[in-house]
Enzyme design. Structure first.
Site, PDB file in Angstrom:
ATOM      1  N   LEU A 198       0.889  -1.310  -0.061  1.00 28.49           N
ATOM      2  CA  LEU A 198       0.121   0.019   0.244  1.00 28.49           C
ATOM      3  C   LEU A 198       0.947   1.155  -0.014  1.00 28.49           C
ATOM      4  O   LEU A 198       1.546   1.429   0.922  1.00 28.49           O
ATOM      5  CB  LEU A 198      -0.716  -0.066   1.375  1.00 28.49           C
ATOM      6  CG  LEU A 198      -1.950   1.292   1.331  1.00 28.49           C
ATOM      7  CD1 LEU A 198      -3.309   0.555   2.176  1.00 28.49           C
ATOM      8  CD2 LEU A 198      -1.358   2.368   2.105  1.00 28.49           C
ATOM      9  N   LEU A 199       0.527   2.210  -1.013  1.00 23.62           N
ATOM     10  CA  LEU A 199       1.367   3.361  -1.200  1.00 23.62           C
ATOM     11  C   LEU A 199       0.334   4.578  -0.613  1.00 23.62           C
ATOM     12  O   LEU A 199      -0.758   4.219  -0.559  1.00 23.62           O
ATOM     13  CB  LEU A 199       1.550   3.705  -2.592  1.00 23.62           C
ATOM     14  CG  LEU A 199       1.827   5.256  -3.008  1.00 23.62           C
ATOM     15  CD1 LEU A 199       2.476   5.205  -4.306  1.00 23.62           C
ATOM     16  CD2 LEU A 199       0.809   6.070  -3.192  1.00 23.62           C
ATOM     17  N   ASN A 200       0.884   5.605   0.216  1.00 25.20           N
ATOM     18  CA  ASN A 200       0.064   6.647   0.509  1.00 25.20           C
ATOM     19  C   ASN A 200       0.712   8.034   0.254  1.00 25.20           C
ATOM     20  O   ASN A 200       1.449   8.181  -0.954  1.00 25.20           O
ATOM     21  CB  ASN A 200      -0.856   6.585   1.797  1.00 25.20           C
ATOM     22  CG  ASN A 200       0.051   6.279   2.975  1.00 25.20           C
ATOM     23  OD1 ASN A 200       0.957   5.394   3.308  1.00 25.20           O
ATOM     24  ND2 ASN A 200       0.017   7.027   4.062  1.00 25.20           N
ATOM     25  N   ASP A 201       0.917   8.654   1.254  1.00 24.26           N
ATOM     26  CA  ASP A 201       1.277  10.327   0.944  1.00 24.26           C
ATOM     27  C   ASP A 201       2.807  10.218   0.095  1.00 24.26           C
ATOM     28  O   ASP A 201       3.641   9.494   0.664  1.00 24.26           O
ATOM     29  CB  ASP A 201       1.901  11.053   2.135  1.00 24.26           C
ATOM     30  CG  ASP A 201       0.538  10.798   3.339  1.00 24.26           C
ATOM     31  OD1 ASP A 201      -0.483  10.121   2.930  1.00 24.26           O
ATOM     32  OD2 ASP A 201       0.836  11.097   4.337  1.00 24.26           O
ATOM     33  N   PHE A 251       6.518   7.891   9.258  1.00 26.61           N
ATOM     34  CA  PHE A 251       5.325   8.926   9.074  1.00 26.61           C
ATOM     35  C   PHE A 251       5.832   9.933   8.129  1.00 26.61           C
ATOM     36  O   PHE A 251       6.942  10.001   7.962  1.00 26.61           O
ATOM     37  CB  PHE A 251       4.477   9.131  10.212  1.00 26.61           C
ATOM     38  CG  PHE A 251       3.237   8.291  10.279  1.00 26.61           C
ATOM     39  CD1 PHE A 251       3.476   6.886  10.168  1.00 26.61           C
ATOM     40  CD2 PHE A 251       2.183   8.746  11.452  1.00 26.61           C
ATOM     41  CE1 PHE A 251       2.536   5.871  10.407  1.00 26.61           C
ATOM     42  CE2 PHE A 251       1.376   7.661  11.749  1.00 26.61           C
ATOM     43  CZ  PHE A 251       1.396   6.508  11.219  1.00 26.61           C
ATOM     44  N   ARG A 256       1.606  15.747  13.600  1.00 27.57           N
ATOM     45  CA  ARG A 256       2.501  15.075  12.736  1.00 27.57           C
ATOM     46  C   ARG A 256       2.669  15.705  11.400  1.00 27.57           C
ATOM     47  O   ARG A 256       1.969  16.914  11.110  1.00 27.57           O
ATOM     48  CB  ARG A 256       1.765  13.477  12.256  1.00 27.57           C
ATOM     49  CG  ARG A 256       0.621  13.559  11.971  1.00 27.57           C
ATOM     50  CD  ARG A 256       0.097  11.970  11.652  1.00 27.57           C
ATOM     51  NE  ARG A 256      -1.322  11.818  11.438  1.00 27.57           N
ATOM     52  CZ  ARG A 256      -1.883  11.529  12.451  1.00 27.57           C
ATOM     53  NH1 ARG A 256      -1.850  11.002  13.492  1.00 27.57           N
ATOM     54  NH2 ARG A 256      -3.372  11.245  11.868  1.00 27.57           N
TER      55      ARG A 256
END
Ligand code: FRU
Length: 548
Positions: A105-108, A169, A230
């Protein structure tokens, strides 16, 4: 007891999953409790968490350095374990020219910056499954903003240390001479109740390839803020550095936390900003800051605000605001607007190009979604097209970067009038002028399509993906465009996405669109004039290591 003896007692480094260092404890999570002595299991082992707890030796002045050393060794183990998951899986939904993950899973997007002759772009990845779990940073670099390649071992930062063991993160980069600095949030979960501990951390590199973690630069939370704090964005302002953080106040209101520093290492808290917006969602994520035509802007992703449109039901939003920074580093915000009116645009980051343009990239996906058709083949999500932002006559304008024109291939001539035309590809660029009352279907086959509709009565543009293979998320987006006579669309299409640049960049809609492999036709009803159409070549594979 020294850290090395602790590791020995826990069955050696190969048996260590992670080491945590909260309050007065050292906690070692192990793979196999069979390697622990019966006495240790009895006295200090938590079987559900697979963790052994020790008391910190308060006099151990070397502990901090030793923890960093052990973190490096755990990182090597994690890199070796991830190798099989960096092999890209085949999938018809895999984009031809957008950045997608090999598996998982890729996110930001993270750390988007120009440094030492190259553009650098990192992204959040959980390599092992399509789940939001312990995030890693993947590193890509490019000379032209179109063709991206893995750098070195591709996984630049792994969740290997006591301060980021449950996720490296999101964050941004700063280029300082020959040093590339990555500021990110270390995410850690402690004990059975999974208490969240967040710190703002730094990793540095002299060669732009190998990064050394320096540990937390901000260890405490700002006053009155929950551990939801964050995504550091570091900017230069009035001869000092400011760090902007997305934060949640203890009464569950989203805000911007600001810190300042003279040397990028020691940070002091300045203020929580954003009170002038009142209750504007329960959390703000991923701040960005930039100036366009002398106007300062801040971008945030507020969660839990209400959309102007009933079809927008998910809590996740993107938002750009005008910002005024005072000499103390405090910021006043006003005039919140969506940056993208589509389904899938989150956590954007921007950089300044060598020739001074502001270019933005975002996650073409949303939090909480974990089931798209690509999951059947073991990967999920992608990044958006890069877009250039400008501020013209008091209006934000967003256009695809001109570099993308290098992907243009065959020019397709589509006969005028209504009806179906098969492009035989989903990777295309299409410019059309649509009159009110008309509609355009794309990614069309016998079994489905995605529709762009101009409703004459309401003067709204509808982007409707209800007749696609979508499994979760909203299916309709709408946008009021009551001032325009006709509507011009510049459409960028890839195998599982559409991005609509509307009326010369006055608005944008980004969307994941999953359809069958043969959904390559377009069809028109009413007056839709084709202004131009190109098939697009694939960009270079983002799964190739530039050092090989
Ligand atoms: C936004 C976000 C960030 C966080 C990251 C974790 O999508 O939730 O706030 O740093 O993803 O992957």
């Amino acid at each position: 007891m020294s850290l090395l003896s602790i590791i020995d007692e826990c069955g050696g480094l190969e048996n260590v999953v992670r080491i945590l260092s909260p309050d007065t404890r050292i906690i070692v999570e192990v793979r196999d409790c069979g390697l622990l002595s019966a006495q240790l299991v009895r006295s200090s082992y938590h079987s559900a968490l697979k963790q052994v707890t020790y008391c910190k030796d308060a006099d151990d002045v070397e502990l901090e350095q030793q923890l960093l050393q052990v973190g490096k060794l755990i990182a090597q183990q994690q890199l070796a374990a991830a190798q099989d998951y960096l092999v890209p899986v085949q999938c018809p939904h895999r984009p031809n020219w957008h950045i997608s993950p090999p598996q998982g899973l890729l996110n930001d997007p993270n750390g988007f910056i120009y440094h030492q002759g190259q553009y650098h772009l990192f992204y959040q990845l959980y390599p092992y499954a399509c789940e939001h779990k312990d995030k890693h940073w993947v590193h890509l670099a490019s000379k032209d903003l179109v063709n991206w390649q893995w750098q070195s071992q591709s996984l630049t930062l792994t969740p290997s240390d006591w301060f980021d063991s449950h996720g490296v993160f999101s964050g941004h980069a700063v280029s300082q001479g020959d040093e590339l600095m990555l500021f990110y949030t270390g995410n850690v979960r402690i004990d059975e109740q999974r208490d969240r501990h967040t710190t703002q951390c730094l990793a540095t590199s002299k060669d732009g390839i190998t990064f050394t973690k320096q540990g937390p630069v901000i260890s405490e939370l700002p006053p009155g803020v929950t551990p939801h704090c964050r995504d550091p964005k570091v900017i230069r302002h009035n001869d000092r550095w400011l760090m902007l953080l997305g934060a949640q106040r203890e009464d569950e209101i989203g805000r911007l936390a600001i810190y300042q520093s003279d040397d990028l290492k020691k940070w002091t808290f300045v203020a929580l900003c954003g009170d002038e917006l009142g209750d504007f969602g329960y959390m703000w994520e991923c701040p960005d800051f930039f100036t366009l035509n002398n106007q300062d802007f801040i971008v945030i992703c507020p969660q839990g605000i209400k959309s102007a449109y009933p079809s927008h039901t998910v809590p996740h939003h993107n938002c750009i605001l005008k910002a005024a920074l005072d000499s103390d580093g405090k910021v006043q915000l006003c005039d919140p607007q969506p940056l993208d009116h589509g389904f899938d645009f989150y956590a954007p980051q921007s950089l300044q190009t060598v020739d001074g343009r502001r270019v933005m990239c975002a996650w073409m996906g949303l939090p909480d979604e974990a089931n798209h058709p690509s999951v059947d083949n073991g990967w999920m999500h992608q990044l958006t097209t890069l877009r250039q932002l400008s501020y013209e006559n008091g209006q934000l304008i967003q256009r695809p970067i001109t570099e993308l024109q290098s992907l243009r291939g065959e020019i397709i001539s589509i006969p005028a009038g209504e009806g179906v035309f098969d492009l035989q590809s989903k990777a295309f660029e299409l410019k059309v002028t649509m009159q009110w009352g008309s509609s355009l279907q794309v990614h069309q086959s016998e079994s489905g399509y995605c529709e762009i509709r101009l409703d004459k009565e309401s003067k709204k543009l509808y982007l409707d993906r209800s007749n696609t293979l979508i499994r979760e998320g909203d299916t309709v987006r709408e946008l009021s465009l009551d001032t325009s006579e006709s509507v011009q669309l510049h459409i960028l299409s890839d195998n599982s996405s559409l991005e609509l640049f509307i009326n010369n960049g006055a608005a944008v809609m980004s969307a994941r669109i999953f359809t069958s492999e043969n959904a390559t036709a377009i069809s028109r009803a009413g007056q839709v004039d084709i202004d131009a159409c190109w098939l697009l070549h694939s960009a270079a594979s983002p799964f190739v290591n530039s050092q090989e």
